[in-house]
Enzyme design. Structure first.
Site, short mmCIF file in Angstrom:
data_model
loop_
_atom_site.label_atom_id
_atom_site.label_comp_id
_atom_site.label_asym_id
_atom_site.label_seq_id
_atom_site.Cartn_x
_atom_site.Cartn_y
_atom_site.Cartn_z
N ASP A 150 64.21 28.36 74.97
CA ASP A 150 63.00 28.98 74.41
C ASP A 150 63.14 30.83 75.12
OD1 ASP A 150 59.74 28.14 73.25
OD2 ASP A 150 60.14 29.67 74.06
N ASN B 103 63.36 25.60 64.80
CA ASN B 103 62.47 25.28 65.18
C ASN B 103 61.27 26.56 65.64
OD1 ASN B 103 59.53 23.96 64.72
ND2 ASN B 103 59.67 24.79 67.25
N TYR C 154 56.49 36.41 56.44
CA TYR C 154 57.39 34.84 56.20
C TYR C 154 57.53 34.29 55.32
CZ TYR C 154 55.47 30.85 59.31
OH TYR C 154 55.14 29.74 59.43
N LYS D 1 60.60 32.22 55.57
CA LYS D 1 60.80 30.18 55.14
C LYS D 1 61.28 29.49 54.03
CE LYS D 1 59.16 28.93 59.22
NZ LYS D 1 59.20 28.68 60.50
N ILE E 263 49.21 23.36 61.13
CA ILE E 263 49.29 22.38 62.34
C ILE E 263 48.36 22.57 63.25
CG2 ILE E 263 51.04 21.02 64.09
CD1 ILE E 263 51.38 20.61 61.02
P1 NAP Z 1 53.90 27.75 69.02
O1 NAP Z 1 52.99 27.31 69.36
O2 NAP Z 1 53.70 29.45 68.61
O3 NAP Z 1 54.69 27.67 68.56
C1 NAP Z 1 56.48 28.65 69.19
C2 NAP Z 1 57.99 28.71 70.06
O4 NAP Z 1 58.65 29.32 69.27
C3 NAP Z 1 57.12 29.84 71.11
O5 NAP Z 1 56.64 28.67 72.09
C4 NAP Z 1 57.49 30.68 70.75
O6 NAP Z 1 57.77 31.59 72.29
C5 NAP Z 1 58.74 30.59 70.52
N1 NAP Z 1 59.44 31.39 70.12
C6 NAP Z 1 58.84 32.73 69.16
N2 NAP Z 1 59.86 33.83 69.37
C7 NAP Z 1 60.87 32.90 68.96
C8 NAP Z 1 62.50 33.46 69.69
N3 NAP Z 1 63.03 34.83 69.05
N4 NAP Z 1 63.29 32.72 70.47
C9 NAP Z 1 63.16 31.89 71.29
N5 NAP Z 1 61.58 31.22 71.15
C10 NAP Z 1 61.18 31.29 70.44
O7 NAP Z 1 53.76 27.66 66.82
P2 NAP Z 1 54.16 26.24 66.02
O8 NAP Z 1 53.00 26.53 64.98
O9 NAP Z 1 54.35 25.54 67.15
O10 NAP Z 1 55.20 26.43 65.13
C11 NAP Z 1 56.87 26.42 65.26
C12 NAP Z 1 57.55 26.42 63.98
O11 NAP Z 1 56.82 25.57 63.42
C13 NAP Z 1 57.83 27.82 63.77
O12 NAP Z 1 58.64 27.95 63.37
C14 NAP Z 1 56.36 28.33 62.75
O13 NAP Z 1 56.80 29.14 61.59
C15 NAP Z 1 57.03 26.74 62.29
N6 NAP Z 1 55.10 26.13 61.43
C16 NAP Z 1 54.00 26.04 61.92
C17 NAP Z 1 53.10 26.22 61.15
C18 NAP Z 1 51.92 26.00 61.78
O14 NAP Z 1 50.56 25.49 61.22
N7 NAP Z 1 51.69 25.36 63.46
C19 NAP Z 1 53.22 25.60 59.52
C20 NAP Z 1 53.93 25.53 59.13
C21 NAP Z 1 55.65 26.04 60.11
P3 NAP Z 1 56.47 32.45 72.77
O15 NAP Z 1 54.76 31.72 72.73
O16 NAP Z 1 56.78 33.40 74.07
O17 NAP Z 1 55.74 33.00 71.33
#
Ligand code: NAP
Length: 253
Positions: free
Chosen positions: A38, A91, A157, A161, A190
């Site tokens: 990360d 991810n 986005y 995706k 989520i």
């Molecule tokens: P999250 O809690 O914000 O976790 C994402 C993590 O990725 C964070 O730790 C973030 O760091 C890190 N990150 C962002 N940019 C990065 C980079 N360039 N290099 C390394 N690390 C990086 O979000 P999440 O909901 O778990 O999302 C995880 C994945 O699921 C994403 O791809 C998102 O698009 C996808 N997704 C999420 C949902 C949902 O409803 N939550 C739905 C569909 C898809 P920081 O915290 O420092 O930014």
């Protein structure tokens, strides 16, 4: 340690928070040697420590997965630490600005494409080359229901995706005869820090999300983690090229 991925080496990006953190914890509990990656070092170290405190094996490596040099160094670090890579969960991602296509800035477009799409290409590029050397592996990319359907006010986005879903299918075909399976998970809404940020910004209300989801609730990060573990484990040995919705029925509407 016994478990569904016992003895396998697993790389998990975005492991500081949300879905990546839940997946890292589950892989650790199920016997994998985990590399948490990360750009949030504090959160990533915390996840790795929590896995070790629960009796698992884990390390953290800081990387911005949108940067080619960081990704190449990350894959080298996993191999240096554990000798191989068996499972990779690509991810890490961001939501970017919410603005319609006419109002989406080029800066937002470039940033979201770099972090949500180019990162998956870069991770797969180096992971596949490494997995070929050891005779196989399993890769899971995080797409989204926004990789299967349109979503108003998120053009970059949605494009990123959909791109992840296409890259997943392409790599699956390219490496099907080399023992490497490549799938994607497509989460619905989520409850993670990402969605909390979207709620805080007033983009959607919780009521709107519940109304849009057939089960009238958000998913839990652990529910995505379970599907990723299944796709990475030998239990899904004949599954490849699949963008798999884990969305409470959202994409079935
Ligand atoms: P999250 O809690 O914000 O976790 C994402 C993590 O990725 C964070 O730790 C973030 O760091 C890190 N990150 C962002 N940019 C990065 C980079 N360039 N290099 C390394 N690390 C990086 O979000 P999440 O909901 O778990 O999302 C995880 C994945 O699921 C994403 O791809 C998102 O698009 C996808 N997704 C999420 C949902 C949902 O409803 N939550 C739905 C569909 C898809 P920081 O915290 O420092 O930014």
């Amino acid at each position: 340690m016994a478990g569904r991925v016992a003895g396998k080496v697993a790389l998990i990006t975005g492991g500081s928070s949300g879905i990546g953190q839940a997946a890292a914890m589950l892989f650790g509990r199920e016997g994998a040697k985990v590399m948490v990656a990360d750009y949030n070092a504090e959160g990533g170290e915390r996840t790795a420590k929590a896995i070790r405190e629960a009796g698992g094996v884990a390390a953290f490596h800081a990387a911005d997965v949108s940067l080619p040099h960081d990704v190449e160094a990350l894959i080298a670090k996993v191999v240096e630490t554990y000798g191989r890579i068996d499972c990779a969960f690509n991810n890490a991602g961001i939501e970017g600005q919410m603005a319609n296509t006419a109002e989406c800035t080029i800066e937002n477009w470039n940033r979201v494409i770099a972090i949500d799409l180019t990162s998956v290409f870069l991770c797969m590029k180096y992971e596949l080359a490494q997995m070929v050397k050891t005779g196989g592996g399993s890769i899971v990319n995080t797409a989204s229901v926004a990789g299967l359907l349109g979503l108003a006010s998120a053009p970059a986005y949605v494009a990123a995706k959909h791109g992840v879903a296409g890259l997943t299918k392409t790599a699956a075909l390219e490496f099907a005869q080399k023992g490497i399976r490549v799938n994607a998970v497509c989460p619905g809404f989520i409850r993670t820090p990402m969605v909390e940020r979207v709620l805080d910004r007033g983009v959607f209300s919780e009521e709107q999300i519940f109304a849009a989801e057939p089960m009238h609730r958000m998913g839990k990060p652990e529910e995505i983690a379970e599907s990723v573990l299944w796709l990475c484990s030998d239990a899904s040995s004949f599954v490849t090229g699949l963008p798999m919705p884990v969305d409470g029925g959202y994409a079935a509407q």
